[in-house]
Write a protein that holds these residues in place. Structure first.
Motif, mmCIF file in Angstrom:
data_model
loop_
_atom_site.group_PDB
_atom_site.id
_atom_site.type_symbol
_atom_site.label_atom_id
_atom_site.label_comp_id
_atom_site.label_asym_id
_atom_site.label_seq_id
_atom_site.Cartn_x
_atom_site.Cartn_y
_atom_site.Cartn_z
ATOM 1 N N LEU A 81 0.896 -1.162 0.000
ATOM 2 C CA LEU A 81 0.000 0.000 0.000
ATOM 3 C C LEU A 81 0.930 1.206 0.000
ATOM 4 O O LEU A 81 1.142 1.858 1.018
ATOM 5 C CB LEU A 81 -0.893 -0.041 1.236
ATOM 6 C CG LEU A 81 -1.651 -1.375 1.427
ATOM 7 C CD1 LEU A 81 -2.388 -1.393 2.764
ATOM 8 C CD2 LEU A 81 -2.627 -1.604 0.285
ATOM 9 N N CYS A 89 -4.564 7.513 -5.064
ATOM 10 C CA CYS A 89 -3.818 6.522 -4.278
ATOM 11 C C CYS A 89 -3.687 6.977 -2.823
ATOM 12 O O CYS A 89 -3.819 6.169 -1.898
ATOM 13 C CB CYS A 89 -2.434 6.298 -4.884
ATOM 14 S SG CYS A 89 -2.464 5.362 -6.433
ATOM 15 N N ARG A 101 -5.057 5.101 0.424
ATOM 16 C CA ARG A 101 -4.166 4.707 1.518
ATOM 17 C C ARG A 101 -4.717 5.196 2.849
ATOM 18 O O ARG A 101 -4.670 4.479 3.860
ATOM 19 C CB ARG A 101 -2.755 5.266 1.298
ATOM 20 C CG ARG A 101 -1.770 4.763 2.340
ATOM 21 C CD ARG A 101 -0.366 5.277 2.117
ATOM 22 N NE ARG A 101 -0.239 6.697 2.434
ATOM 23 C CZ ARG A 101 0.894 7.390 2.325
ATOM 24 N NH1 ARG A 101 1.996 6.793 1.869
ATOM 25 N NH2 ARG A 101 0.934 8.663 2.628
ATOM 26 N N TRP A 136 -7.439 2.963 4.120
ATOM 27 C CA TRP A 136 -7.098 1.562 4.363
ATOM 28 C C TRP A 136 -7.251 1.074 5.811
ATOM 29 O O TRP A 136 -7.861 0.021 6.047
ATOM 30 C CB TRP A 136 -5.702 1.220 3.824
ATOM 31 C CG TRP A 136 -5.801 0.323 2.621
ATOM 32 C CD1 TRP A 136 -5.725 0.688 1.316
ATOM 33 C CD2 TRP A 136 -6.061 -1.079 2.634
ATOM 34 N NE1 TRP A 136 -5.908 -0.393 0.500
ATOM 35 C CE2 TRP A 136 -6.117 -1.498 1.284
ATOM 36 C CE3 TRP A 136 -6.256 -2.032 3.621
ATOM 37 C CZ2 TRP A 136 -6.355 -2.828 0.922
ATOM 38 C CZ3 TRP A 136 -6.493 -3.349 3.263
ATOM 39 C CH2 TRP A 136 -6.544 -3.732 1.927
ATOM 40 N N TYR A 178 -2.983 -6.483 7.549
ATOM 41 C CA TYR A 178 -2.635 -5.059 7.397
ATOM 42 C C TYR A 178 -1.516 -4.739 8.373
ATOM 43 O O TYR A 178 -1.636 -4.985 9.570
ATOM 44 C CB TYR A 178 -3.854 -4.173 7.664
ATOM 45 C CG TYR A 178 -3.517 -2.691 7.556
ATOM 46 C CD1 TYR A 178 -3.418 -2.083 6.310
ATOM 47 C CD2 TYR A 178 -3.278 -1.923 8.696
ATOM 48 C CE1 TYR A 178 -3.094 -0.743 6.202
ATOM 49 C CE2 TYR A 178 -2.947 -0.581 8.599
ATOM 50 C CZ TYR A 178 -2.852 0.002 7.350
ATOM 51 O OH TYR A 178 -2.524 1.333 7.247
ATOM 52 N N ASP A 221 3.974 4.282 3.972
ATOM 53 C CA ASP A 221 3.678 3.238 2.989
ATOM 54 C C ASP A 221 3.670 1.901 3.724
ATOM 55 O O ASP A 221 4.642 1.553 4.401
ATOM 56 C CB ASP A 221 4.734 3.235 1.875
ATOM 57 C CG ASP A 221 4.391 4.233 0.755
ATOM 58 O OD1 ASP A 221 3.294 4.825 0.802
ATOM 59 O OD2 ASP A 221 5.214 4.407 -0.154
ATOM 60 N N ASN A 227 -1.689 -0.962 -8.883
ATOM 61 C CA ASN A 227 -2.215 -0.375 -7.653
ATOM 62 C C ASN A 227 -3.588 -0.888 -7.249
ATOM 63 O O ASN A 227 -4.320 -0.215 -6.521
ATOM 64 C CB ASN A 227 -2.237 1.157 -7.798
ATOM 65 C CG ASN A 227 -0.826 1.728 -7.810
ATOM 66 O OD1 ASN A 227 -0.122 1.668 -6.798
ATOM 67 N ND2 ASN A 227 -0.399 2.223 -8.956
ATOM 68 N N LEU A 234 -4.052 -1.424 -3.350
ATOM 69 C CA LEU A 234 -4.090 -0.093 -2.720
ATOM 70 C C LEU A 234 -5.408 0.623 -2.999
ATOM 71 O O LEU A 234 -6.002 1.231 -2.104
ATOM 72 C CB LEU A 234 -2.917 0.741 -3.258
ATOM 73 C CG LEU A 234 -2.899 2.229 -2.902
ATOM 74 C CD1 LEU A 234 -2.804 2.435 -1.393
ATOM 75 C CD2 LEU A 234 -1.743 2.939 -3.621
#
Lengths: 365, 365
Positions: free
Chosen positions: A47, A63, A67, A70, A87, A147, A331, A334
């Motif tokens: 991610l 993106c 993120r 997430w 995760y 990240d 991606n 993500l």
């Protein structure tokens, strides 16, 4: 309202789950094989928009929004499914082995910090302090502490459980074509059986251009092969995503290390090749020399859906009644939370929370 | 007379079949797993003493005698089993990429031709004419037209069928210890069950030092890991065994290419590692650059039984009633016909057709 989703990958499953959240829609996912059979399970699960992006723009913004979504999305999914999706807020280091690469990192850090992102150049002792097993020949690295990673195979299992519990229907089989009436898509021919729908969402990844009647040009969504490898360490040697000009390594908490990835336009060929594997091994051993003694546990390849401008197709498709959620290239994992949210908004005729014009199918008429 | 053979690998199976040829002996093979489960099936199957030997001597002579026996042995085995063992008279090229390697080849060709073997140095156009897909950076190669190959997995299946048809008995299980009476081996304890025998043949490869009561010093038969890889070409690109200082490639008739092999003293660890695979790939791509696009179909490792002087143990063992056929290191497949013949002679108390003194267990008291 009935919605049919074509494709049980990360996009199709995330969207189907989203569409069932309020509980008012009938949602059916059509999948040739099993959920996550293709690129979604082949992914490393980084991610990592700061790793991936080469410039600011609508894709980078999308993106970053995803993120941001997430942690909550993962927690909810875990709660709904009872499956840990892996995760892991691990951070990442993009590593330079040449002076040119150091300069490129400087430039990247400059534009990323300018838009408010956290990024810092580490050298020598600082770098060694963060990741002591990193190759001492590394000249510098950009530290991207935001990240992270998820485990795509666990993610797909969690999505399958959660979607099923939320009342999503599943049908196995190959879509022969879309069904239309007066130019509007009204359903799907699934191996000869006609399934009716008010809306069809095409989320077939690299195969999206092959669905008859969708009018998605196969030249605009092409498979790009990514070869992958899993190594196993007795115990983890490093904790961050590490990336160089030659590849990346993703350390799982259990000592597994995913190594990726090639980018090859070879059609729908999913073979792992001598050259591909050779490059992956070289990249991994350059980043962390102690990986030399790690066991090889698995090799595979996935086909990512590539688009010319490397922006996904989101929302209105080429035909009325057809929505697209494909072309996410590298991606997909993500972008799952934001894609699900946006497609949910489009299906419910709400104003999308992101300007979808850059992601329209008709952007290159 | 009852004979028990410990180990259902290439040695145990070849010997068992040989002992049943005349039909007068009762022969039982004890195997923990299935015939050929370990190093025998892991081997590439090169029948290549000229490749392998670094000097003349009793080992080279033994290997040459066995190579000579191979065509007839393979044909008989095929006839008895109905299984094609993949015996392929393909020849081999030992390739030099440096001047030092060219000089070493010159020396090797000199001593081999001096004892009457066929061997010739090829350079430039000659080399290109023989194997056009060989790396054009090769400076020279020794052509060994009499080094050939067999497919060890097919071979083990053929042996299993032939031995079974010939009346060999099989028992699955782990040998707990040998059974003795007044210092003489009189049988085997197979997981608690006592099996009586007039003679016990220990053919347990790298595990030969672990059989309690055999008095085979584990320090004298050690496992040496060999990592292997199989690639698949759409069609064969070359037909000869190719070997360099870094590894070898064995082309099967169906386009499969076996790549070997590492030599690692890592105990009984059969993992395939990042470094091992990396070396194999480098060796393969150096020899035949076009292997780059070949698919990886499989990786594995086997444990070869290594001895200090790299000579096998053949015949009388450390104790009365116990015979040995182990320690064949890299030459087990090649040495099967001669080993079976010699052990047959020892069991039947005939004069061995080869002087077994260099291969006695007691040679280094």
């Amino acid at each position: 309202m009935k919605v049919i989703v074509i494709g049980g990958g990360i996009m199709g499953m995330s969207i189907a789950l989203e569409l069932r959240r309020a509980g008012e829609l009938e949602v059916t996912v059509l999948e040739r094989s099993i959920p996550g059979a293709e690129a979604s399970s082949a992914a490393a699960g980084m991610l990592a928009p700061q790793f991936e992006a080469s410039a600011p723009g609508p894709m980078m913004d999308l993106c970053l929004l995803s993120r941001m979504a997430w942690p909550k999305w993962a927690a909810e999914l875990q709660e709904r499914s009872g499956v840990d999706v892996g995760y892991l807020p691990c951070g990442g280091l993009q590593v330079a082995f040449t002076e040119d690469e150091v300069h490129a990192l400087d430039a990247k850090i400059a534009w990323q910090t300018a838009v408010g992102l956290r990024a810092e150049l580490l050298t020598g002792a600082e770098l060694n302090a963060r990741e002591p097993r990193l190759n001492p020949k590394a000249l510098a690295a950009a530290d991207f502490p935001d990240d992270h990673q998820v485990d795509p195979r666990k993610l797909m299992r969690a999505l399958a459980v959660a979607a099923s519990r939320a009342g999503v229907s599943f049908r196995s089989g190959t879509v022969r074509s879309l069904v239309e009436k007066d130019g509007t898509v009204t359903g799907v021919d699934l191996e000869g059986e006609r399934l009716e729908a008010d809306l069809v969402v095409l989320a077939a990844g690299a195969w999206s251009g092959l669905v008859a009647g969708a009018q998605v040009d196969p030249a605009r969504v092409k498979p790009v092969r990514g070869q992958m490898m899993e190594l196993q360490l007795r115990a983890p040697l490093f904790s961050r995503l590490l990336k160089s000009a030659n590849g990346y390594v993703v350390p799982r908490a259990d000592g597994a290390v995913l190594v990726g990835s090639t980018m090859e336009m070879v059609g729908f060929d999913k073979n792992v090749t001598a050259e591909g594997l050779s490059r992956l091994l070289a990249a991994a051993l350059q980043l962390v020399p102690e990986l030399a003694s790690a066991s090889l546990t698995s090799t595979w390849a996935g086909l990512r859906p590539w688009t010319d401008d490397q922006l996904p197709f989101l929302g209105e498709g080429p035909r009325p009644g057809l929505l697209l959620a494909t072309g996410h290239f590298r991606n997909g994992i993500l972008l799952a939370p934001i894609t699900a949210r946006l497609l949910g908004q489009v299906v419910r005729r709400e104003k999308p929370s992101v300007d979808l014009r850059p992601f329209r199918y008709r952007r290159n008429p």
